[in-house]
Design an enzyme around this catalytic site. Structure first.
Site, PDB file in Angstrom:
ATOM      1  N   GLU A  17      -4.636   9.609 -27.888  1.00 33.32           N
ATOM      2  CA  GLU A  17      -5.457   9.882 -27.508  1.00 33.32           C
ATOM      3  C   GLU A  17      -4.721  11.121 -25.925  1.00 33.32           C
ATOM      4  O   GLU A  17      -4.188  10.648 -25.607  1.00 33.32           O
ATOM      5  CB  GLU A  17      -6.979   8.732 -27.349  1.00 33.32           C
ATOM      6  CG  GLU A  17      -7.708   8.564 -28.296  1.00 33.32           C
ATOM      7  CD  GLU A  17      -8.264   7.901 -28.084  1.00 33.32           C
ATOM      8  OE1 GLU A  17      -9.075   6.848 -28.827  1.00 33.32           O
ATOM      9  OE2 GLU A  17      -8.506   6.946 -27.363  1.00 33.32           O
ATOM     10  N   TYR A  55     -12.712   2.572 -22.903  1.00 33.13           N
ATOM     11  CA  TYR A  55     -12.291   3.700 -24.039  1.00 33.13           C
ATOM     12  C   TYR A  55     -12.271   3.504 -25.058  1.00 33.13           C
ATOM     13  O   TYR A  55     -12.466   4.257 -25.905  1.00 33.13           O
ATOM     14  CB  TYR A  55     -10.474   4.424 -23.034  1.00 33.13           C
ATOM     15  CG  TYR A  55     -11.260   5.040 -21.571  1.00 33.13           C
ATOM     16  CD1 TYR A  55     -11.769   6.255 -21.816  1.00 33.13           C
ATOM     17  CD2 TYR A  55     -11.365   4.938 -20.646  1.00 33.13           C
ATOM     18  CE1 TYR A  55     -12.132   7.168 -20.711  1.00 33.13           C
ATOM     19  CE2 TYR A  55     -11.796   4.723 -19.395  1.00 33.13           C
ATOM     20  CZ  TYR A  55     -12.058   6.308 -20.065  1.00 33.13           C
ATOM     21  OH  TYR A  55     -12.239   7.753 -18.870  1.00 33.13           O
ATOM     22  N   TYR A  77      -0.543   0.452 -38.895  1.00 37.72           N
ATOM     23  CA  TYR A  77       0.461   1.368 -38.869  1.00 37.72           C
ATOM     24  C   TYR A  77       1.077   0.881 -41.183  1.00 37.72           C
ATOM     25  O   TYR A  77       1.660   1.725 -41.649  1.00 37.72           O
ATOM     26  CB  TYR A  77       1.291   0.741 -38.966  1.00 37.72           C
ATOM     27  CG  TYR A  77       1.513   1.415 -37.295  1.00 37.72           C
ATOM     28  CD1 TYR A  77       1.199   2.578 -37.291  1.00 37.72           C
ATOM     29  CD2 TYR A  77       1.256   0.539 -36.045  1.00 37.72           C
ATOM     30  CE1 TYR A  77       1.108   3.045 -35.771  1.00 37.72           C
ATOM     31  CE2 TYR A  77       1.463   0.204 -35.106  1.00 37.72           C
ATOM     32  CZ  TYR A  77       1.520   1.995 -34.980  1.00 37.72           C
ATOM     33  OH  TYR A  77       1.779   2.640 -33.849  1.00 37.72           O
ATOM     34  N   GLN A 106      10.274  -2.991 -27.920  1.00 37.99           N
ATOM     35  CA  GLN A 106      10.327  -1.901 -26.472  1.00 37.99           C
ATOM     36  C   GLN A 106       9.933  -1.951 -25.039  1.00 37.99           C
ATOM     37  O   GLN A 106       9.723  -1.667 -24.842  1.00 37.99           O
ATOM     38  CB  GLN A 106       8.196  -0.991 -26.896  1.00 37.99           C
ATOM     39  CG  GLN A 106       7.634  -1.397 -28.750  1.00 37.99           C
ATOM     40  CD  GLN A 106       6.319  -0.411 -28.657  1.00 37.99           C
ATOM     41  OE1 GLN A 106       6.040  -0.736 -27.838  1.00 37.99           O
ATOM     42  NE2 GLN A 106       6.972  -0.253 -29.995  1.00 37.99           N
ATOM     43  N   HIS A 114       4.157  -2.332 -26.225  1.00 39.54           N
ATOM     44  CA  HIS A 114       2.846  -2.588 -25.804  1.00 39.54           C
ATOM     45  C   HIS A 114       2.505  -2.846 -24.843  1.00 39.54           C
ATOM     46  O   HIS A 114       2.191  -3.460 -24.305  1.00 39.54           O
ATOM     47  CB  HIS A 114       1.884  -2.701 -26.637  1.00 39.54           C
ATOM     48  CG  HIS A 114       1.784  -1.362 -28.238  1.00 39.54           C
ATOM     49  ND1 HIS A 114       0.831  -1.667 -28.894  1.00 39.54           N
ATOM     50  CD2 HIS A 114       2.559  -1.270 -28.414  1.00 39.54           C
ATOM     51  CE1 HIS A 114       0.575  -1.386 -29.613  1.00 39.54           C
ATOM     52  NE2 HIS A 114       1.810  -0.787 -29.886  1.00 39.54           N
TER      53      HIS A 114
END
Length: 465
Positions: free
Chosen positions: A339, A349, A360, A175, A246
């Site tokens: 979210e 959070y 997953y 990613q 991420h």
């Protein structure tokens, strides 16, 4: 007799394959669709029907990747939850789907109907390779990042052939790559442009895979060349990780001169609660990279001074409310639990101590969804829609949408329009559907809405009829 037996054997094999593929469709939906998309066309993870296999196309390679995972890219192992027969059924379903005409996407729509408007759709830029973000220098000039490491310019409606030269070298793996681009609110006076990307260490590490982390720089473009680069944020090298997922990252500016950006948890959710580490957090700095002395952890011994909030899994959408200056974000959950959060000074959070999602592979992360001292999301999506790209509509063309929140979604290929009153979401509407994987959404200088589709590598422009 032999011919009859042969025919019967063939029929049994055909029936067996068909049943296997049918079971595979159900297993795929339960285990794989949240990442690779309900139609196998891609979501958080890559498409399975575009003929591109980064880690081997043969059945044996695909089987092993499902069974044992690719940990550094965030692909989990299913060895504990799926039998070999289950994996083969999923593989049969994938192969059958590859050959279906239905796996080929239709062309971009020319118009869309919403509750408030009939919308014209035109292609603003195409032929891009995994576009990730868009921002505007002025009414006639846009900047678009391509994740492999190129910064592209669209000028007077034309995508320039040559990328901007001399941009930072990025780690284009998993990613990672060239992610966010943001134009300084005072660009006309100072000319600064900001980039976020995955930065890899080239020396001073142990092991075969070099570690990486999200890095933030600013620079200027002169004669189509990136110049005057300044590093605004580079994490301590001992905090870099060898995972390849991420990273975050978005960049926004509030009315008081602060720059906010976010780094994902880098696949280590437990680290999102540790204020001595940069990942899994929102950061606040000034535009020159200096750190505000009133940051919540500024005076905490050992803390990363730029931290503004904790417990954020992987934020890929950030927007400042045009009226209040509040920071709103969307962050990817795991399987379930995407979210929408209003980010406030020093708050936690929850990731991964509390969550509405599962791993997953379907296993439980935690049963806890509430805990004192940890914030509840303003909205959560279950199942996940793979939220990505966020902007409050700030133009005049769609006057009924003024200050409503545009939310991109990779998995379901959507742009959603959210009406927020105070800190409550009171209405959602899907205004774009099935045009491609939405990586970014932005209000342009003249009020058009621009949607970045990283597959098929296109940016579309929306205007009311």
């Amino acid at each position: 007799m032999k011919s009859i037996a042969f025919v019967v054997t063939c029929l049994i094999l055909v029936f067996s394959f068909s049943a296997n593929a049918q079971d595979g469709a159900q297993l795929y939906g339960q285990n794989c669709a949240s990442c690779h998309g309900a139609n196998l066309g891609g979501g958080n993870a890559a498409s399975l029907v575009d003929g591109i296999w980064q880690f081997g196309a043969e059945d044996g390679y695909v089987f092993r990747n499902i069974k044992f995972g690719i940990a550094h890219l965030g692909m989990p192992s299913y060895a504990e939850t799926l039998s070999d027969g289950d994996i083969n059924a999923i593989l049969s379903y994938i192969r059958e789907s590859e050959n279906k005409v239905g796996a080929t996407k239709p062309p971009i729509a020319k118009e869309i109907e919403t509750l408030d408007y009939k919308v014209d759709v035109e292609i603003f830029a195409e032929g891009l390779e995994v576009p990730w973000a868009i921002d505007f220098i002025d009414e006639n000039t846009a900047l678009i990042t391509e994740r492999p490491g190129r910064l592209r310019i669209v000028q007077n409606g034309n995508l320039l052939d040559e990328p901007v030269k001399n941009t930072p070298e990025v780690l284009n793996e998993g990613q990672g790559g060239l992610l966010e681009v943001a134009v300084d609110p005072d660009y006309a006076e100072n000319g600064w442009i900001y980039l976020a990307y995955s930065h890899v260490l080239t020396s001073g590490y142990d092991g075969n895979r070099p570690p990486a982390m999200t890095r933030l720089v600013r620079g200027k473009i002169e004669d189509n060349t990136w110049t005057n680069e300044e590093v605004l944020f580079e994490a301590p090298h001992e905090t870099y990780r060898t995972t390849r997922h991420h990273y975050g990252c978005r960049i926004v500016f509030d009315p008081w001169g602060h720059l906010f950006f976010a780094i994902g948890d880098r696949g280590a959710g437990y680290q999102a609660q540790d204020f001595t580490l940069p990942n899994g957090k929102v950061h606040r700095i000034y535009k020159d990279g200096s750190i505000p002395a009133d940051n919540p952890f500024f005076n905490e011994e050992g803390a990363v001074k730029s931290l503004f909030s904790l417990g954020n899994r992987n934020i890929q959408g950030m927007a400042i409310h045009p009226q209040t200056g509040e920071l709103w974000v969307t962050e990817h959950g795991p399987m379930g639990g995407d979210e929408l959060n209003l980010i406030e000074w020093g708050k936690n959070y929850g990731w991964e101590t509390i969550t509405y999602g599962k791993n997953y592979n379907g296993t439980t992360i935690t049963e806890v969804t509430h805990k004192p001292g940890m914030e509840q999301p303003n909205l959560y999506w279950r199942p996940s829609i793979a939220v990505c790209g966020l902007d409050f509509y700030r133009g005049d063309l769609f006057s009924k949408w003024k200050d409503k929140l545009l939310v991109g979604a990779l998995k379901y290929e959507e742009v959603r329009l959210l009406q927020i009153e105070g800190d409550k979401v009171v209405h959602q509407e899907v205004i774009v559907k099935n045009q491609g994987r939405v990586r970014d959404v932005s209000t342009g200088p003249k009020g058009a809405i621009y949607v970045v589709l990283n597959k098929p590598g296109t940016v579309i422009k929306l205007t009311p009829q």
